[in-house]
Design a protein around this motif. Structure first.
Motif, PDB file in Angstrom:
ATOM      1  N   CYS A  40      28.296   3.928  22.750  1.00 17.35           N
ATOM      2  CA  CYS A  40      26.906   4.133  23.167  1.00 17.35           C
ATOM      3  C   CYS A  40      26.802   4.774  24.536  1.00 17.35           C
ATOM      4  CB  CYS A  40      26.131   2.816  23.126  1.00 17.35           C
ATOM      5  SG  CYS A  40      26.692   1.631  24.351  1.00 17.35           S
ATOM      6  N   CYS A  45      29.560  -2.090  27.885  1.00 23.59           N
ATOM      7  CA  CYS A  45      29.281  -2.555  26.520  1.00 23.59           C
ATOM      8  C   CYS A  45      30.589  -2.889  25.805  1.00 23.59           C
ATOM      9  CB  CYS A  45      28.536  -1.474  25.760  1.00 23.59           C
ATOM     10  SG  CYS A  45      28.123  -1.939  24.082  1.00 23.59           S
ATOM     11  N   CYS A  47      31.613  -1.840  23.127  1.00 26.28           N
ATOM     12  CA  CYS A  47      32.227  -0.654  22.506  1.00 26.28           C
ATOM     13  C   CYS A  47      33.227   0.002  23.451  1.00 26.28           C
ATOM     14  CB  CYS A  47      31.170   0.338  22.026  1.00 26.28           C
ATOM     15  SG  CYS A  47      30.183   1.119  23.304  1.00 26.28           S
ATOM     16  N   HIS A  54      29.921   0.944  17.793  1.00 23.89           N
ATOM     17  CA  HIS A  54      28.654   0.691  17.084  1.00 23.89           C
ATOM     18  C   HIS A  54      28.654   1.488  15.790  1.00 23.89           C
ATOM     19  CE1 HIS A  54      26.835  -1.054  20.715  1.00 23.89           C
ATOM     20  NE2 HIS A  54      27.535  -0.131  21.348  1.00 23.89           N
TER      21      HIS A  54
END
Ligand code: ZN
Length: 110
Positions: A40, A45, A47, A54
């Motif tokens: 993202c 995050c 990720c 995601h």
């Protein structure tokens, strides 16, 4: 519909289904839906930190040899799935109508 004489039942049925579909469809989208894993962009995050990317849905379509992709926001997933289904249905109906036209051409030759 005017000039409907000479059309086969199959042809007429496909036309009326197509008509209804176009009247009721909130969208038609040519393409296929693909699940994609992505980052993202937020460095904090999961990720980026844990490599848990995601999952998001993308709409892809080939045009002139290249593929165009569009990311679908979560809240639009339902709508886009419907548009793709509706496009496919419309194309099936067009194909039926086309096949009936081909048959008429063959008949005309005899
Ligand atoms: Zn992320």
């Amino acid at each position: 519909m005017k000039h409907s004489k000479g059309l086969s039942a199959k042809d007429r049925q496909a036309r009326s289904q197509l008509h209804l579909l176009l009247e009721q469809a909130d969208g038609l989208a040519h393409g296929s839906l693909i699940r994609m894993a992505r980052l993202c962009g937020n460095p904090n995050c999961r990720c980026a930190l844990k490599g848990q990317k995601h999952e998001s849905l993308c709409l892809g379509v080939s045009e002139k040899g290249r593929t165009r992709m569009k990311h679908i926001p979560k809240e639009q997933e339902g709508a886009v799935k419907r548009w793709v289904r509706q496009y496919q249905r419309a194309r099936e109906l067009l194909e039926t109508i086309s096949q009936e036209a081909w048959k008429r051409l063959q008949k005309g030759k005899e």
